[in-house]
Design a protein around this motif. Structure first.
Motif, short mmCIF file in Angstrom:
data_model
loop_
_atom_site.label_atom_id
_atom_site.label_comp_id
_atom_site.label_asym_id
_atom_site.label_seq_id
_atom_site.Cartn_x
_atom_site.Cartn_y
_atom_site.Cartn_z
N ALA A 276 -3.36 -15.20 -9.12
CA ALA A 276 -2.64 -15.98 -8.12
C ALA A 276 -2.27 -17.35 -8.66
O ALA A 276 -3.02 -17.96 -9.44
CB ALA A 276 -3.50 -16.12 -6.86
N ASN A 335 -8.80 -12.49 -6.60
CA ASN A 335 -8.24 -13.84 -6.58
C ASN A 335 -9.20 -14.86 -7.20
O ASN A 335 -9.27 -16.01 -6.76
CB ASN A 335 -7.86 -14.25 -5.15
N GLU A 382 -6.68 -16.59 -1.59
CA GLU A 382 -7.15 -15.61 -0.61
C GLU A 382 -6.30 -15.63 0.65
O GLU A 382 -5.95 -14.57 1.19
CB GLU A 382 -8.61 -15.90 -0.26
N GLU A 385 -3.06 -13.82 0.12
CA GLU A 385 -3.26 -12.36 0.09
C GLU A 385 -3.39 -11.80 1.50
O GLU A 385 -2.77 -10.79 1.84
CB GLU A 385 -4.50 -12.03 -0.72
N ILE A 398 3.99 -5.29 -3.88
CA ILE A 398 2.68 -5.47 -4.51
C ILE A 398 2.80 -5.04 -5.96
O ILE A 398 3.46 -4.03 -6.28
CB ILE A 398 1.59 -4.68 -3.77
N ARG A 457 4.60 -3.12 -0.30
CA ARG A 457 3.23 -3.34 0.15
C ARG A 457 2.99 -2.57 1.45
O ARG A 457 3.71 -2.75 2.43
CB ARG A 457 2.98 -4.82 0.39
N PRO A 538 -8.84 -10.25 1.76
CA PRO A 538 -8.61 -10.95 0.48
C PRO A 538 -8.74 -10.07 -0.75
O PRO A 538 -8.16 -10.39 -1.79
CB PRO A 538 -9.65 -12.07 0.49
N ASP A 539 -9.50 -8.97 -0.67
CA ASP A 539 -9.72 -8.12 -1.85
C ASP A 539 -8.88 -6.84 -1.79
O ASP A 539 -9.22 -5.84 -2.43
CB ASP A 539 -11.20 -7.75 -1.97
N GLU A 541 -6.22 -5.88 -3.12
CA GLU A 541 -5.67 -5.33 -4.37
C GLU A 541 -6.65 -4.40 -5.07
O GLU A 541 -6.24 -3.57 -5.88
CB GLU A 541 -5.22 -6.46 -5.29
#
Length: 645
Positions: A276, A335, A382, A385, A398, A457, A538-539, A541
């Motif tokens: 990021a 991130n 975060e 995201e 994405i 995405r 936030p996670d 990905e």
């Protein structure tokens, strides 16, 4: 009454005073009444130490006492007492940490899991506020830095460097670090490999002469290939530690070989767009200062080196090591910046240890200099995201696959001189270095990532029940997941895979596979019990890399979903022949397509290909073959769910 009241035997006595028997009966009555009151009272939950607010102090730490300083002054690592000819065993490392902790109340030694052979996995926390759990640490307005050592247990400089640094912190040195940073250290990650000691485990490494640990676990797994698929108990435990502490910065200490040069310490981190933008900006602002201070201490530094041509250093080198299987590619999915440290294996062990210690110290001092900058950078990353994944967010892309960009910078490379000879072993050209004879040359340096593939995405993923290998990874990775309590009819994007190409040999004990991927919009009924993985976390990905089949380290690519390629039922050739005879008579389009296919001589000569061509057109083909049990929700679905644990 019960218990001692029934068994009490008190001799009768006379006199004015209350008898022993009467006193015993009265005591039992009081106990019974108290027991009844306790039983009727609402149950009291056990105390959770995380609920206690940490006592945050703005005052400087008091200096250690004279007795503590005297004890710490006598404390030395096995590396130091041996003149850096050896490194301490697992137990010697634990003992050293306990001795430091006895004189350092701001330090905690704990264990976050067990290895394959059953050894506890140690970690150390240094916290001025004694925030010795992840939840406590996250309540503080301080960055958390995680230093990880010994993922390849023969590359153990980081452990000895960290032990020396911990002793220095206990002595009251570098107080700015303890004031401004919560420090978490994994002294030995691959503890089983660490105990497989031999001087022959690292043929391209200069010591420690008494021996070092082995690269993999006892099961032969390389833990630096396991951050996403989590095949090992050790990786699952470490990722749980990361999930709990959510460090703002991660450092992974290694040792590199393959080229002889003047640099003692080499480094790498994933740059934007793979990381990021706010986090990338923090790294660009602070890593150079830590490296410059390390150089000032007498240790030359440069980027991680992977020669483009092993027989010609002048062609330059690449530093990019950022697939999700590696720490350097995994932490960016969360991130977080991750600094890969690679000490140069041909340098003396003491030089490598002290160079590693120098860099860790100066990097921590950079964090401590402006700690809010790091926490804000991660918070911004975060938040971005989460915002992109919200149900009402504008459509976005994405990034699915990254690769090393061919765009190169120029760099001065202090490689050692050498010449090319013909190898006795292979009969091929071999470049041989003349150690110590520096030849500074300007070469291309490849280090930038580029986006190789993107996808629209999704708002989240739906995972059908009955696939534990998927469910386990979602759980182990600590993702937010919900479970459908009722069926839902939804518009989704289905993913089908075909034409699998399997690797010729296993890797990490698995057979890797690539396949063609087709994504198509469909209307489907998703059953109760399916899992929902929303994108506004936030996670997220991590979920993308696990579930999208053409991601480089997806569950499909590791061969963990290969049953989707298998046709479980086949049609007896005579039955298929009868069906085809009728089809050719009744369906001119099918007949024309068949005649066109037969124009391919290779196809016409392949009996199995001909069979598959027709069987795939019958109603007997299993519609689940090639269909992944994961669906992309391109619009936020209306679901009835409950938290999934």
């Amino acid at each position: 009454m019960h218990g001692p009241c029934l068994s009490a035997r008190v001799p009768p006595t006379g006199g004015f005073h209350m008898s022993h028997r009467a006193r015993a009966l009265l005591l039992c009555l009081l106990i019974a009444q108290a027991s009844q009151a306790i039983a009727q009272a609402p149950p009291r939950a056990p105390r959770d130490p995380d609920e206690e607010e940490p006592a945050v102090s703005e005052e400087p730490l008091p200096p250690p006492g004279r007795a503590d300083l005297d004890a710490l002054a006598k404390l030395r690592t096995r590396a130091e007492t041996s003149g850096f000819q050896a490194t301490g065993s697992y137990q010697e490392t634990i003992d050293f940490l306990k001795q430091v902790g006895a004189h350092f109340p701001q330090m905690y030694l704990g264990f976050y899991g067990s290895s394959g052979e059953g050894r506890p996995l140690p970690f150390v926390v240094v916290s001025k506020e004694k925030a010795f759990t992840g939840r406590k640490a996250q309540r503080l307005a301080k960055p958390v830095v995680l230093i990880q050592n010994g993922i390849h247990a023969g590359e153990i400089e980081g452990k000895d460097a960290s032990l020396i640094l911990l002793r220095e912190l206990a002595e009251g040195k570098h107080p700015e670090i303890v004031d401004a940073v919560t420090l978490v250290i994994v002294p030995i990650y691959n503890v089983d490999g660490h105990e497989r000691v031999s001087p022959y485990n690292r043929p391209n490494q200069n010591g420690p002469a008494a021996g070092m640990g082995f690269r993999t676990t006892s099961a032969g797994l390389d833990l630096n290939r396991d951050f996403l698929k989590l095949s090992s108990e050790e990786a699952r435990s470490l990722v749980a530690l990361i999930t709990s502490w959510r460090p703002h910065l991660h450092v992974d200490d290694h040792v590199t070989d393959g080229v002889d040069m003047a640099w003692t310490l080499t480094w790498f981190y994933a740059e934007a767009p793979q990381i990021a933008a706010p986090v990338d900006a923090w790294m660009r602002a602070h890593l150079p200062a830590a490296l410059a201070a390390t150089e000032k201490d007498g240790f030359r530094t440069g980027p991680y080196v992977d020669l483009v041509d092993r027989n010609d250093p002048a062609k330059g080198f690449s530093s990019w090591v950022a697939q999700p299987r590696y720490s350097s590619g995994y932490l960016p999915l969360r991130n977080r910046p991750s600094v890969l440290v690679e000490m140069h294996s041909y340098k003396p062990y003491e030089q490598r240890v002290m160079g590693n210690r120098s860099f860790l110290l100066h990097l921590l001092q950079e964090v401590a200099r402006e700690p809010d900058e790091l926490t804000r950078a991660v918070e911004k990353a975060e938040a971005a995201e989460v915002a992109l994944g919200k149900p009402d967010a504008a459509p976005s892309e994405i990034n699915l696959v990254y690769e090393a960009s061919p765009e190169a910078d120029s760099i001065r490379f202090p490689v050692y001189a050498g010449e090319t000879k013909t190898s006795v072993v292979t009969g091929q050209p071999l470049y041989v270095f003349r150690r110590g004879e520096v030849k500074e040359i300007t070469v291309p340096w490849l280090h930038k990532p580029r986006i190789a593939k993107t996808l629209p995405r999704p708002r989240g993923y739906l995972v059908l029940p009955g696939w534990p290998q998927i469910e386990q990874r979602l759980r182990w990775q600590g993702l937010r997941v919900e479970k459908l309590t009722a069926p839902a009819e939804l518009d989704v994007e289905a993913m089908r895979v075909a034409n699998p190409q399997y690797a010729e040999a296993p890797y990490q004990g698995l057979t890797r596979v690539t396949a063609d991927v087709i994504r198509t919009p469909e209307r489907r009924t998703i059953p109760a019990g399916a899992l929902w993985v929303p994108a506004d976390q936030p996670d997220f990905e991590i979920a993308v890399q696990l579930l999208e089949p053409d991601a480089v380290d997806s569950l499909l690519s590791w061969g963990l979903l290969s049953t989707v390629f298998e046709q479980k039922e086949s049609m007896e050739p005579r039955g298929l022949e009868a069906w085809v005879d009728k089809k050719l008579k009744d369906d001119p389009q099918a007949a024309a397509a068949w005649n066109e296919a037969l124009k391919d001589e290779k196809f016409a000569a392949d009996s199995l290909a001909r069979y598959r061509w027709w069987f795939q057109r019958t109603p007997y083909l299993d519609p689940m073959v090639g269909l992944l049990p994961v669906f992309r929700a391109m619009k936020a679905p209306a679901l009835r769910t409950q938290p999934w644990r």
